[in-house]
Design an enzyme around this catalytic site. Structure first.
Site, short mmCIF file in Angstrom:
data_model
loop_
_atom_site.label_atom_id
_atom_site.label_comp_id
_atom_site.label_asym_id
_atom_site.label_seq_id
_atom_site.Cartn_x
_atom_site.Cartn_y
_atom_site.Cartn_z
N CYS A 13 17.18 1.07 41.06
CA CYS A 13 16.75 0.80 42.44
C CYS A 13 15.76 -0.36 42.54
O CYS A 13 15.29 -0.68 43.65
CB CYS A 13 16.14 2.06 43.05
SG CYS A 13 14.77 2.75 42.09
N LEU A 36 54.72 42.00 47.31
CA LEU A 36 53.77 42.27 46.23
C LEU A 36 52.83 43.42 46.56
O LEU A 36 52.32 44.09 45.67
CB LEU A 36 52.94 41.01 45.93
CG LEU A 36 53.71 39.79 45.46
CD1 LEU A 36 52.80 38.58 45.37
CD2 LEU A 36 54.37 40.07 44.10
N GLY A 73 47.77 44.30 51.87
CA GLY A 73 46.34 44.10 51.75
C GLY A 73 45.59 44.34 53.06
O GLY A 73 46.14 44.86 54.03
N GLU A 124 48.26 30.06 45.50
CA GLU A 124 48.78 30.10 44.14
C GLU A 124 49.28 31.52 43.83
O GLU A 124 48.68 32.51 44.25
CB GLU A 124 47.63 29.71 43.21
CG GLU A 124 47.88 29.77 41.74
CD GLU A 124 46.62 29.45 40.93
OE1 GLU A 124 46.74 29.36 39.71
OE2 GLU A 124 45.53 29.31 41.52
N ASP A 181 33.01 40.16 49.15
CA ASP A 181 33.88 41.29 48.82
C ASP A 181 34.39 41.16 47.40
O ASP A 181 35.57 41.38 47.11
CB ASP A 181 35.05 41.36 49.82
CG ASP A 181 35.73 42.73 49.83
OD1 ASP A 181 35.25 43.64 49.13
OD2 ASP A 181 36.74 42.89 50.54
#
Length: 637
Positions: free
Chosen positions: A134, A386, A389, A453, A499
């Site tokens: 600087c 799957l 939820g 993913e 969570d």
């Protein structure tokens, strides 16, 4: 006498002389303890330390950081770092970047509770009366670069100093009914525009703006506006965006060698080597200790037809040379590997066959192509359900018929959708190997979809209960390490999960654990969930300040991590299994804690209990936990 934490031979730059000269750079033996860092004269021929030349007390250190090397610096001065204290910066030159990173990491752990840690630092040297970065001419001038982590690069929230008055956790996001999205992650260090990079993985373009990557080929970086996607040019003059985590800077790192398996732990290495079943099969992986590497070797020596795995830590001499057997030292790790491919030299056998899964393990990208966050639902194929939820059904599917994805179909009325959609743009930029990657959303129809993913081994809780048979202590600790590293990244981005539990982690095909659903609980529209007495609220993972006052912070995530560790070491048992929610609120607030699992020794249990300190500010940070777990794993190797 205090226990040595680190010891290495470094070049030190003199602080006393104004003009720099070769006489100002001298080799010294540095020793770090919990109380001070000291440096000595060293007799190289006899391998002995001589007289003490100086020391700095740990409590006086205000910052530990790298320094940009000076132009035309000789090879031995390419890896400088600085220790800033009252008398100014102490400049030290490490032999390698790995050694430098190890010292900076350890010193940041040691000084993280110091007072008056710096917010800014000077990234370049103080030379001949001026800061090169600087051009300020006062040595005590305030630094010109902000540290990426506040408080001198160290987290002080977990300080145990008795003199500091405890403060209740009051995160900024609790001040309003709906917090603003966090800022995108800061740009990671890496190559500058104009630099040449090498593709570590194949990448097929999925949008017109993307550029194809062919493994092993060179590309020129043109622009780095986005942390996760860089604009690049290939050797044919084609330009487009590439995922930044698919390339490495040319000439840097071990990534260009097929035997190097980055982000692979001991258990994964053993599984891969046993699957190949070749005598002399080997790979090199990151050790659990930052900046260190381990050679994992499969052998059938001594008539062992089933074969077994051996693990050899690559050591570093005081002169910065690498070795597996002390008599055979090498300037680089590739030279060491080449030698041991032809000579056992202390190992059970020589390194005969390279074993690697890198071609099958390209990392996730931040989005399905540059700039893609709104996904056309017509490009999604649903294959199987799957599970069901908090927000609705989750399905496994394909995007454009080729990319594996998980699709959450959001049940109408279960989520504050508009608020979530705004934050999803920011959440997509969060990228870490231990976080489940958000690819995008479908918001043009109802129900909306969240596309992430896909991890083939599913939920960690189910994996613990159904897929593990007599797991080793190392495997269980590696799972905890995965979660702690993902959470440390979220912590660094000021992101609170709210969570965290085994049910909200997933396991990939290699056994790597990744955290998912971070921050989603803020958007739940369910009175039973948001009330601490409701059956859906994560009472069993919540600390007293959440149970009593609904005060969430990164420290409430720490408490939940301790409970998650307990889940891991009980192979998925229900915390406080004999108590109902009302009893848990009363007893945990009164001091009750979970018992020590049979599979957890006292050291493991001490990590859990540290997470369950009644005072939030007395709990460690996730960065602290990463260091503790890494050190424990290193001892077990």
């Amino acid at each position: 006498m205090s226990e040595k934490l680190l010891e290495d031979l470094f070049i030190k730059r003199s602080q006393q002389k104004k003009k720099t000269s070769p006489l100002n750079y001298k080799e010294r033996l540095f020793i770090l303890t919990q109380e001070k860092i000291s440096y000595y004269d060293y007799d190289i021929e006899k391998g002995k330390k001589k007289g003490l030349k100086g020391s700095v007390e740990i409590e006086k250190i205000k910052c530990v950081e790298t320094v940009c090397p000076e132009e035309n610096a000789p090879a031995e001065r390419q890896f400088p770092f600085q220790i800033v204290y009252d008398d100014g910066p102490l400049y030290i030159f490490a032999k390698t970047d790995e050694i430098r990173r190890e010292w900076i990491h350890k010193m940041k752990q040691v000084v993280r509770f110091n007072k008056d840690l710096l917010q800014k630092y000077h990234p370049c040297f103080w030379v001949d009366g001026v800061w090169l970065c600087c051009q300020q001419e006062v040595k005590q001038a305030l630094g010109c670069r902000v540290l990426e982590t506040k408080n001198g690069g160290f987290s002080t929230k977990g300080s145990r100093r008795k003199s500091r008055k405890p403060l209740p956790p009051t995160p900024e996001e609790e001040k309003s009914s709906r917090p603003l999205p966090p800022q995108p992650p800061p740009r990671q260090s890496g190559p500058a525009p104009g630099a040449t990079v090498i593709a570590e993985y194949e990448y097929t373009p999925v949008t017109e703006q993307d550029l194809e990557l062919r493994k092993g080929e060179e590309y020129t970086i043109l622009e780095m506006v986005d942390t996760n996607w860089w604009r690049a040019r290939d050797k044919f003059g084609n330009e487009g965006y590439i995922p930044s985590n698919y390339v490495i800077e040319a000439g840097n790192g071990l990534e260009r060698f097929d035997w190097y398996c980055k982000n692979m732990n001991r258990s994964q290495a053993e599984n891969l080597l046993k699957a190949e079943n070749k005598d002399g099969g080997f790979l090199v992986r990151d050790s659990s200790k930052a900046g260190k590497y381990t050679v994992s070797l499969f052998t059938k020596s001594g008539g062992d037809t089933a074969g077994s795995c051996r693990h050899y830590n690559i050591c570093t001499s005081p002169q910065g040379l690498f070795y597996l057997a002390e008599k055979h030292n090498f300037a680089t790790i590739p030279e060491l590997i080449t030698y041991h491919q032809h000579n056992a030299a202390g190992m059970v056998c020589r390194l005969k066959y390279i074993v690697s899964n890198r071609a099958r393990n390209a990392p996730s990208t931040a989005g399905l192509g540059y700039g893609v966050w709104e996904i056309d639902p017509r490009h999604l194929t649903f294959i199987k359900e799957l599970g069901d939820g908090q927000f609705g059904v989750v399905k496994y599917g394909k995007w454009q018929g080729q990319h594996d994805v998980a699709i959450k179909m959001i049940k109408e009325g279960s989520m504050s959708e508009d608020d979530f959609i705004e934050e999803a743009k920011v959440m997509m930029k969060l990228r870490h190997e231990n976080l489940v990657q958000l690819y995008g959303v479908c918001t043009k129809q109802r129900p909306i979809y969240i596309v992430t993913e896909f991890l083939s081994n599913g939920c960690l809780l189910t994996y613990l209960r159904e897929s593990l048979n007599h797991p080793s202590p190392i495997l269980l600790l590696e799972m905890c390490k995965d979660v702690s590293e993902g959470m440390a990244y979220l912590e660094s981005q000021q992101y609170i999960h709210r969570d965290l539990a085994a049910r909200n982690c997933l396991v990939d095909a290699n056994g790597t654990v990744k955290v998912t659903d971070f921050g989603l609980s803020r958007y739940v529209l369910d009175d039973e969930y948001t009330s601490s007495v409701g059956s859906k609220f994560p009472v069993r993972w919540s600390p007293p300040e959440v149970l009593l006052y609904c005060k969430f912070s990164s420290k409430s995530d720490i408490w939940a991590f301790g409970v998650l560790m307990w889940e891991v070491y009980t192979l998925g048992r229900m915390p406080y299994e004999r108590l109902n929610n009302t009893e848990i609120v009363e007893k945990v607030s009164g001091g009750l804690r979970l018992y020590r699992p049979q599979l957890a020794n006292e050291r493991i249990y001490s990590i859990m209990t540290a997470c369950w300190h009644e005072k939030a500010e007395e709990r460690p940070t996730f960065q602290d936990l990463v260091g503790i777990i890494q050190d424990l794993l290193y001892e077990l190797q």
